[in-house]
Design a protein around this motif. Structure first.
Motif, short mmCIF file in Angstrom:
data_model
loop_
_atom_site.label_atom_id
_atom_site.label_comp_id
_atom_site.label_asym_id
_atom_site.label_seq_id
_atom_site.Cartn_x
_atom_site.Cartn_y
_atom_site.Cartn_z
N ASP A 1 94.43 29.80 -37.52
CA ASP A 1 95.10 28.50 -37.51
C ASP A 1 95.28 28.07 -38.96
OD1 ASP A 1 95.40 28.17 -34.81
OD2 ASP A 1 93.71 26.82 -34.55
N SER A 2 96.40 27.43 -39.25
CA SER A 2 96.61 26.94 -40.61
C SER A 2 97.17 25.52 -40.56
CB SER A 2 97.57 27.86 -41.38
OG SER A 2 98.86 27.81 -40.83
N PHE A 3 96.68 24.72 -41.47
CA PHE A 3 97.15 23.34 -41.62
C PHE A 3 97.87 23.23 -42.95
CE2 PHE A 3 93.70 22.67 -38.63
CZ PHE A 3 94.22 21.71 -37.79
N THR A 4 99.01 22.58 -42.94
CA THR A 4 99.73 22.28 -44.17
C THR A 4 99.63 20.78 -44.40
OG1 THR A 4 101.29 24.07 -43.73
CG2 THR A 4 101.98 22.42 -45.34
N ASP A 5 99.37 20.40 -45.64
CA ASP A 5 99.30 18.98 -45.98
C ASP A 5 100.67 18.36 -45.80
OD1 ASP A 5 98.21 16.55 -47.14
OD2 ASP A 5 99.35 17.10 -48.93
N SER B 1 102.15 16.77 -49.38
CA SER B 1 102.61 17.65 -50.45
C SER B 1 103.52 18.74 -49.90
CB SER B 1 101.42 18.31 -51.16
OG SER B 1 100.86 19.32 -50.35
N GLY B 2 103.30 19.14 -48.64
CA GLY B 2 104.07 20.23 -48.07
C GLY B 2 103.67 21.58 -48.63
N PHE B 3 102.72 21.58 -49.56
CA PHE B 3 102.33 22.84 -50.20
C PHE B 3 100.87 23.17 -49.96
CE2 PHE B 3 100.76 25.38 -53.75
CZ PHE B 3 101.59 26.47 -53.63
N TYR B 4 99.98 22.23 -50.16
CA TYR B 4 98.56 22.50 -49.95
C TYR B 4 98.35 22.98 -48.52
CZ TYR B 4 97.73 19.62 -54.13
OH TYR B 4 97.74 19.10 -55.39
N ALA B 5 97.48 23.96 -48.36
CA ALA B 5 97.25 24.49 -47.02
C ALA B 5 95.85 25.06 -46.91
CB ALA B 5 98.27 25.57 -46.70
N LEU B 6 95.39 25.16 -45.70
CA LEU B 6 94.14 25.86 -45.44
C LEU B 6 94.32 26.66 -44.16
CD1 LEU B 6 92.39 24.46 -42.92
CD2 LEU B 6 92.03 22.72 -44.63
N TRP B 7 93.59 27.74 -44.07
CA TRP B 7 93.67 28.54 -42.85
C TRP B 7 92.31 29.16 -42.58
CZ3 TRP B 7 96.53 29.29 -47.21
CH2 TRP B 7 96.25 30.42 -47.98
N TYR B 8 92.09 29.45 -41.30
CA TYR B 8 90.80 29.95 -40.85
C TYR B 8 90.95 30.59 -39.48
CZ TYR B 8 91.00 25.67 -38.12
OH TYR B 8 91.41 24.68 -37.26
N GLY C 1 103.75 14.15 -35.63
CA GLY C 1 104.16 13.73 -36.97
C GLY C 1 103.02 13.69 -37.95
N ILE C 2 101.80 13.63 -37.45
CA ILE C 2 100.62 13.53 -38.30
C ILE C 2 100.06 14.91 -38.65
CG2 ILE C 2 98.21 12.76 -38.37
CD1 ILE C 2 99.07 10.39 -36.58
N GLN C 3 100.04 15.81 -37.68
CA GLN C 3 99.39 17.11 -37.86
C GLN C 3 100.41 18.21 -38.06
OE1 GLN C 3 97.77 19.78 -34.66
NE2 GLN C 3 95.92 18.62 -35.14
N TRP C 4 100.35 18.91 -39.17
CA TRP C 4 101.24 20.04 -39.43
C TRP C 4 100.44 21.33 -39.28
CZ3 TRP C 4 105.07 19.14 -44.02
CH2 TRP C 4 105.85 18.02 -43.74
N MET C 5 100.57 21.96 -38.13
CA MET C 5 99.79 23.14 -37.77
C MET C 5 100.71 24.35 -37.63
SD MET C 5 97.32 24.99 -36.50
CE MET C 5 95.96 23.88 -36.41
N ASN C 6 100.30 25.45 -38.22
CA ASN C 6 101.01 26.73 -38.11
C ASN C 6 102.52 26.58 -38.33
OD1 ASN C 6 98.56 27.92 -37.62
ND2 ASN C 6 98.88 28.22 -35.44
N GLN C 7 102.89 25.89 -39.40
CA GLN C 7 104.29 25.72 -39.74
C GLN C 7 104.89 27.08 -40.11
OE1 GLN C 7 106.11 22.51 -39.85
NE2 GLN C 7 104.37 22.24 -38.50
N CYS C 8 106.04 27.39 -39.57
CA CYS C 8 106.72 28.66 -39.82
C CYS C 8 107.98 28.41 -40.64
CB CYS C 8 107.09 29.33 -38.50
SG CYS C 8 105.68 29.68 -37.46
N LEU C 9 108.46 29.43 -41.30
CA LEU C 9 109.69 29.30 -42.08
C LEU C 9 110.91 29.26 -41.17
CD1 LEU C 9 108.93 31.70 -45.04
CD2 LEU C 9 108.79 29.21 -45.00
N GLY C 10 110.89 30.02 -40.09
CA GLY C 10 112.01 30.02 -39.17
C GLY C 10 111.91 28.88 -38.18
N LYS C 11 112.96 28.69 -37.40
CA LYS C 11 112.99 27.63 -36.39
C LYS C 11 113.25 28.26 -35.03
CE LYS C 11 113.85 23.88 -39.31
NZ LYS C 11 112.92 22.84 -39.36
N HIS C 12 112.76 27.56 -34.00
CA HIS C 12 112.96 27.99 -32.62
C HIS C 12 113.70 26.87 -31.90
CE1 HIS C 12 112.11 29.59 -28.62
NE2 HIS C 12 111.71 28.38 -28.28
#
Length: 158
Positions: A15-19, A22-29, A65-76
């Motif tokens: 799982d990864s969260f993006t801030d 900033s749209g850049f800071y991230a963490l994953w685990y 709108g609050i939680q940005w989880m597993n954001q991908c570059l592509g769209k579905h």
């Protein structure tokens, strides 16, 4: 992508969260909690229809709108809508459930409920209402809006 509600989520191992600011800071685990699928719908596959409680769609949308989880570059794009007319999604949502269980939903889950009459499992609905949205919205990096992130995670900083 289609997964039956309340089956084990196996789409991504981590799982990864993006801030969201900033749209850049991230963490994953790699999660220690079980993840259960909710709302992964696809054209031609049956899903439970029905009403949801008042305020559910708004609360779910707020949490997305609050939680940005597993954001991908592509769209579905929603394939339940006519081609070219549906909204697009590119991430997921984690909602804590019973101890050790988190619900894993696609970012289009609100659209599925509002536009296509999808009725998520009652346990997920209850879990969404149980989230303190104000607390989640107040989280600032390096904290994230989800309670079960391990203390020892890899963080991507600028």
């Amino acid at each position: 992508m289609f997964f039956v509600d309340l089956t084990a989520y196996e789409y991504q191992a981590e799982d990864s969260f993006t801030d969201r600011e900033s749209g850049f800071y991230a963490l994953w685990y790699r999660p220690a909690y079980a993840r259960l699928n909710v709302g992964w719908l696809a054209a031609g596959r049956p899903y439970p229809p029905g009403p949801v409680p008042a305020g559910f769609v708004e609360k779910l949308d707020l949490l997305l709108g609050i939680q940005w989880m597993n954001q991908c570059l592509g769209k579905h794009e929603c394939d339940l809508c006519p081609p070219g007319e549906g909204p697009e999604g590119n991430g997921e949502l984690r909602i804590p459930g019973a101890p050790g269980v988190a619900y894993a939903a696609p970012s289009l889950v609100t659209h599925y409920v509002a536009a296509h009459g999808y009725r998520p499992p009652g346990a997920f609905v209850d879990a969404v209402f149980a989230v303190d949205a104000e607390e989640w919205a107040g989280k600032r990096w390096p904290d994230v809006p989800f309670p079960w992130v391990p203390s020892q995670v890899e963080r991507l900083l600028e």
